[in-house]
Design a protein around this motif. Structure first.
Motif, PDB file in Angstrom:
ATOM      1  N   PRO A   1       0.814  -1.206   0.000  1.00 17.22           N
ATOM      2  CA  PRO A   1       0.000   0.000   0.000  1.00 17.22           C
ATOM      3  C   PRO A   1       0.851   1.261   0.000  1.00 17.22           C
ATOM      4  O   PRO A   1       2.002   1.258   0.450  1.00 17.22           O
ATOM      5  N   PRO A   2       0.299   2.377  -0.497  1.00 15.92           N
ATOM      6  CA  PRO A   2       1.006   3.655  -0.373  1.00 15.92           C
ATOM      7  C   PRO A   2       1.196   4.002   1.103  1.00 15.92           C
ATOM      8  O   PRO A   2       0.487   3.478   1.965  1.00 15.92           O
ATOM      9  N   PRO A   3       2.139   4.875   1.424  1.00 16.56           N
ATOM     10  CA  PRO A   3       2.330   5.283   2.824  1.00 16.56           C
ATOM     11  C   PRO A   3       1.029   5.823   3.428  1.00 16.56           C
ATOM     12  O   PRO A   3       0.330   6.608   2.788  1.00 16.56           O
ATOM     13  N   GLY A   4       0.712   5.378   4.629  1.00 14.85           N
ATOM     14  CA  GLY A   4      -0.502   5.834   5.291  1.00 14.85           C
ATOM     15  C   GLY A   4      -1.750   5.093   4.875  1.00 14.85           C
ATOM     16  O   GLY A   4      -2.853   5.446   5.308  1.00 14.85           O
ATOM     17  N   PHE A   5      -1.593   4.056   4.050  1.00 12.50           N
ATOM     18  CA  PHE A   5      -2.723   3.248   3.609  1.00 12.50           C
ATOM     19  C   PHE A   5      -2.629   1.861   4.230  1.00 12.50           C
ATOM     20  O   PHE A   5      -1.555   1.410   4.627  1.00 12.50           O
ATOM     21  N   THR A   6      -3.759   1.172   4.299  1.00  9.15           N
ATOM     22  CA  THR A   6      -3.790  -0.224   4.694  1.00  9.15           C
ATOM     23  C   THR A   6      -4.466  -1.029   3.588  1.00  9.15           C
ATOM     24  O   THR A   6      -5.337  -0.510   2.886  1.00  9.15           O
ATOM     25  N   VAL A   7      -4.053  -2.282   3.396  1.00  8.59           N
ATOM     26  CA  VAL A   7      -4.604  -3.111   2.320  1.00  8.59           C
ATOM     27  C   VAL A   7      -5.861  -3.828   2.794  1.00  8.59           C
ATOM     28  O   VAL A   7      -5.884  -4.436   3.868  1.00  8.59           O
ATOM     29  N   VAL A   8      -6.891  -3.751   1.979  1.00  5.96           N
ATOM     30  CA  VAL A   8      -8.110  -4.536   2.176  1.00  5.96           C
ATOM     31  C   VAL A   8      -8.151  -5.554   1.040  1.00  5.96           C
ATOM     32  O   VAL A   8      -8.069  -5.175  -0.131  1.00  5.96           O
ATOM     33  N   SER A   9      -8.239  -6.829   1.371  1.00  9.33           N
ATOM     34  CA  SER A   9      -8.220  -7.848   0.321  1.00  9.33           C
ATOM     35  C   SER A   9      -9.341  -8.849   0.529  1.00  9.33           C
ATOM     36  O   SER A   9      -9.829  -9.060   1.639  1.00  9.33           O
ATOM     37  N   ASP A  10      -9.762  -9.449  -0.575  1.00  4.79           N
ATOM     38  CA  ASP A  10     -10.794 -10.486  -0.572  1.00  4.79           C
ATOM     39  C   ASP A  10     -10.373 -11.509  -1.625  1.00  4.79           C
ATOM     40  O   ASP A  10     -10.508 -11.266  -2.823  1.00  4.79           O
ATOM     41  N   THR A  11      -9.846 -12.631  -1.184  1.00  3.41           N
ATOM     42  CA  THR A  11      -9.337 -13.615  -2.138  1.00  3.41           C
ATOM     43  C   THR A  11     -10.460 -14.267  -2.924  1.00  3.41           C
ATOM     44  O   THR A  11     -10.268 -14.639  -4.088  1.00  3.41           O
TER      45      THR A  11
END
Length: 205
Positions: free
Chosen positions: A35-45
């Motif tokens: 993720p870009p700085p200051g972001f968090t990843v949301v994922s759905d496999t």
């Protein structure tokens, strides 16, 4: 408050072009987004995506009961989110895979994933017809790529009822992309400087 018709229409458009997918679908890719700085990843496999969301934004639950409780908490913290949360609730009602709001600006992001066997340009063209019918203006369509996959970006202004009983014009961008028999509709609403980085962070399996 009635739901804006276009929210139902986009789902209906895709439902009309549902297919089994081709026999020569591309191989699945790993979802290893940084993720870009200051972001968090949301994922759905299962849905086959990963996307970055700013850490300062608030993700909303995807079931309506929990959504209302979370939305009430956010309303107590910000006076900019009333219209945004009404818009997101409509999307969650229609099966969103992601919904998040920026308490500082009222900007939102949502992602809907549905089975489809049509091209992004076809989806965008049909969506534009319906959007114009519900009052959208300043429509602009352009070819783009999403995670290296051919896609279409459509931007427009859409009238939406606000908490005061009036109507506001929401500036929106939608990305339409099809991969491995699934149609991904990414919708970005508002003026936040984070919106472009959210869009470019989207990965598809």
């Amino acid at each position: 408050m009635r739901r804006p018709r276009w929210l139902v229409t986009v789902v209906a458009i895709l439902a009309a072009v549902v297919g089994c997918g081709s026999d020569d679908e591309p191989a699945a890719r790993s979802l290893d987004a940084a993720p870009p700085p200051g972001f968090t990843v949301v994922s759905d496999t299962n849905a086959g995506f990963a996307i970055g969301v700013p850490e300062s934004w608030r993700r909303l639950p995807l079931d309506l009961g929990s959504f209302d409780a979370a939305a009430d908490q956010i309303r107590q913290q910000s006076d900019k989110v009333g219209t945004a949360l009404t818009q997101l609730k409509s999307v969650v009602r229609n099966g969103a895979n992601l919904a998040a709001v920026d308490p500082a600006t009222g900007s939102t992001v949502n992602l809907i994933v549905l089975p489809a066997d049509s091209e992004p340009d076809e989806i965008a063209t049909q969506a534009a017809i319906q959007l114009r019918g519900t009052g959208a203006t300043e429509l602009k369509k352009e070819d783009v790529t999403v995670d290296g996959v051919a896609a279409v970006r459509q931007s427009f202004l859409l009238p939406f009822p606000n908490d005061a009983g009036g109507v506001v014009q929401l500036r929106e961008s939608q990305y339409y992309v099809v991969r491995r028999g699934k149609a991904y509709i990414l919708t970005l609403v508002g003026e936040s400087a984070d919106l472009d980085r959210i869009a470019t962070s989207l990965q598809l399996a």
